[in-house]
Write a protein that holds these residues in place. Sequence first.
Motif, PDB file in Angstrom:
ATOM      1  N   SER A  98      -8.404   0.489   3.461  1.00  0.00           N
ATOM      2  CA  SER A  98      -8.661  -0.944   3.352  1.00  0.00           C
ATOM      3  C   SER A  98      -8.121  -1.465   2.029  1.00  0.00           C
ATOM      4  CB  SER A  98     -10.152  -1.246   3.471  1.00  0.00           C
ATOM      5  OG  SER A  98     -10.846  -0.698   2.368  1.00  0.00           O
ATOM      6  N   ASN A  99      -7.906  -2.750   2.009  1.00  0.00           N
ATOM      7  CA  ASN A  99      -7.340  -3.404   0.843  1.00  0.00           C
ATOM      8  C   ASN A  99      -8.023  -4.754   0.729  1.00  0.00           C
ATOM      9  OD1 ASN A  99      -5.658  -4.691  -0.992  1.00  0.00           O
ATOM     10  ND2 ASN A  99      -3.773  -4.041  -0.008  1.00  0.00           N
ATOM     11  N   LYS A 100      -8.551  -5.087  -0.433  1.00  0.00           N
ATOM     12  CA  LYS A 100      -9.167  -6.399  -0.656  1.00  0.00           C
ATOM     13  C   LYS A 100      -8.634  -6.948  -1.973  1.00  0.00           C
ATOM     14  CE  LYS A 100     -13.524  -8.875  -1.040  1.00  0.00           C
ATOM     15  NZ  LYS A 100     -14.986  -8.760  -1.029  1.00  0.00           N
ATOM     16  N   SER A 120       1.690 -22.070  -6.690  1.00  0.00           N
ATOM     17  CA  SER A 120       1.401 -21.160  -7.806  1.00  0.00           C
ATOM     18  C   SER A 120       0.028 -20.521  -7.625  1.00  0.00           C
ATOM     19  CB  SER A 120       1.460 -21.881  -9.149  1.00  0.00           C
ATOM     20  OG  SER A 120       0.416 -22.821  -9.265  1.00  0.00           O
ATOM     21  N   VAL A 121      -0.103 -19.335  -8.176  1.00  0.00           N
ATOM     22  CA  VAL A 121      -1.357 -18.587  -8.211  1.00  0.00           C
ATOM     23  C   VAL A 121      -1.489 -18.073  -9.634  1.00  0.00           C
ATOM     24  CG1 VAL A 121      -2.560 -16.530  -7.373  1.00  0.00           C
ATOM     25  CG2 VAL A 121      -1.215 -17.888  -5.790  1.00  0.00           C
ATOM     26  N   ALA A 122      -2.673 -18.236 -10.243  1.00  0.00           N
ATOM     27  CA  ALA A 122      -2.875 -17.790 -11.629  1.00  0.00           C
ATOM     28  C   ALA A 122      -2.822 -16.273 -11.750  1.00  0.00           C
ATOM     29  CB  ALA A 122      -4.191 -18.320 -12.173  1.00  0.00           C
ATOM     30  N   GLY A 123      -3.244 -15.570 -10.714  1.00  0.00           N
ATOM     31  CA  GLY A 123      -3.246 -14.112 -10.728  1.00  0.00           C
ATOM     32  C   GLY A 123      -4.080 -13.590  -9.575  1.00  0.00           C
ATOM     33  N   ALA A 124      -4.129 -12.273  -9.457  1.00  0.00           N
ATOM     34  CA  ALA A 124      -4.886 -11.654  -8.373  1.00  0.00           C
ATOM     35  C   ALA A 124      -5.341 -10.270  -8.802  1.00  0.00           C
ATOM     36  CB  ALA A 124      -4.033 -11.567  -7.110  1.00  0.00           C
ATOM     37  N   GLY A 125      -6.384  -9.798  -8.150  1.00  0.00           N
ATOM     38  CA  GLY A 125      -6.864  -8.457  -8.424  1.00  0.00           C
ATOM     39  C   GLY A 125      -7.731  -7.969  -7.292  1.00  0.00           C
ATOM     40  N   GLY A 126      -7.840  -6.654  -7.186  1.00  0.00           N
ATOM     41  CA  GLY A 126      -8.676  -6.108  -6.137  1.00  0.00           C
ATOM     42  C   GLY A 126      -8.607  -4.606  -6.066  1.00  0.00           C
ATOM     43  N   ASP A 127      -8.990  -4.085  -4.902  1.00  0.00           N
ATOM     44  CA  ASP A 127      -9.079  -2.649  -4.680  1.00  0.00           C
ATOM     45  C   ASP A 127      -8.362  -2.249  -3.402  1.00  0.00           C
ATOM     46  OD1 ASP A 127     -11.016  -2.009  -6.824  1.00  0.00           O
ATOM     47  OD2 ASP A 127     -12.359  -3.264  -5.629  1.00  0.00           O
ATOM     48  N   MET A 128      -7.751  -1.090  -3.462  1.00  0.00           N
ATOM     49  CA  MET A 128      -7.205  -0.455  -2.271  1.00  0.00           C
ATOM     50  C   MET A 128      -7.976   0.844  -2.111  1.00  0.00           C
ATOM     51  SD  MET A 128      -3.170  -1.116  -3.055  1.00  0.00           S
ATOM     52  CE  MET A 128      -2.540  -0.502  -1.519  1.00  0.00           C
ATOM     53  N   ILE A 136      -7.508   2.721  -5.576  1.00  0.00           N
ATOM     54  CA  ILE A 136      -6.565   2.162  -6.543  1.00  0.00           C
ATOM     55  C   ILE A 136      -7.016   0.749  -6.887  1.00  0.00           C
ATOM     56  CG2 ILE A 136      -4.182   1.424  -6.922  1.00  0.00           C
ATOM     57  CD1 ILE A 136      -3.340   3.467  -4.799  1.00  0.00           C
ATOM     58  N   LYS A 137      -7.029   0.416  -8.160  1.00  0.00           N
ATOM     59  CA  LYS A 137      -7.272  -0.958  -8.614  1.00  0.00           C
ATOM     60  C   LYS A 137      -5.910  -1.640  -8.711  1.00  0.00           C
ATOM     61  CE  LYS A 137     -11.689  -1.110  -9.954  1.00  0.00           C
ATOM     62  NZ  LYS A 137     -12.613  -1.915  -9.225  1.00  0.00           N
ATOM     63  N   VAL A 138      -5.840  -2.878  -8.210  1.00  0.00           N
ATOM     64  CA  VAL A 138      -4.583  -3.623  -8.288  1.00  0.00           C
ATOM     65  C   VAL A 138      -4.799  -4.897  -9.095  1.00  0.00           C
ATOM     66  CG1 VAL A 138      -3.633  -2.727  -6.143  1.00  0.00           C
ATOM     67  CG2 VAL A 138      -5.003  -4.788  -6.075  1.00  0.00           C
TER      68      VAL A 138
END
Length: 178
Positions: A98-100, A120-128, A136-138
């Motif tokens: 899974s990926n969020k 535009s997007v300021a940024g993103a983060g999550g987990d795989m 994995i942290k992204v």
Amino acid sequence: MREYHYPRAVVALFSGALWLLCGPARAAVVENLSYDLGAIRFTIPRIEATGTALSDADFRGIVDPASAATLSERLGALNAASIVAPQVILEIKAGPASNKITYRDLKLANVGGGLIDSFSVAGAGGDMKDPKGGDIKVSYGAMSAHKVNLGLMLRLFTARRADPDEPLAPVYEDFTAD
């Protein structure tokens, strides 16, 4: 030249009438959107369109995945100076993996007829998460694109080409990511 002096009450009355006729800057808000495309799910807690003639109900009708109108009809009615979503959450499930990812501060400028002048997007983060490969942290920095064809972008996720001879078209003019 002759000068005219109007009582303050007349000026206030005229200003109030003008405000009622023209209104403040129009904004339409929709909350708690969710698009379930099988293995892919998008969740948008809040989205706001400004500089638009759309009411909240009109805007919901355009962005509601259960709408009876076609995607083409809905995007044709979407016109706004800007559309902002503080968060867009993307979840992908592929078997046990899974990926969020949560995208922050999504902004679309000059939206009309299914086209977006700038994105535009300021940024993103999550987990795989993968039971076999580990977690994995992204993290992504700012992203932007220009001349985005929203209809074509959404069609990549939701439909096949009706005509195999349909000419190819660009989804966006340029894309940058940090």
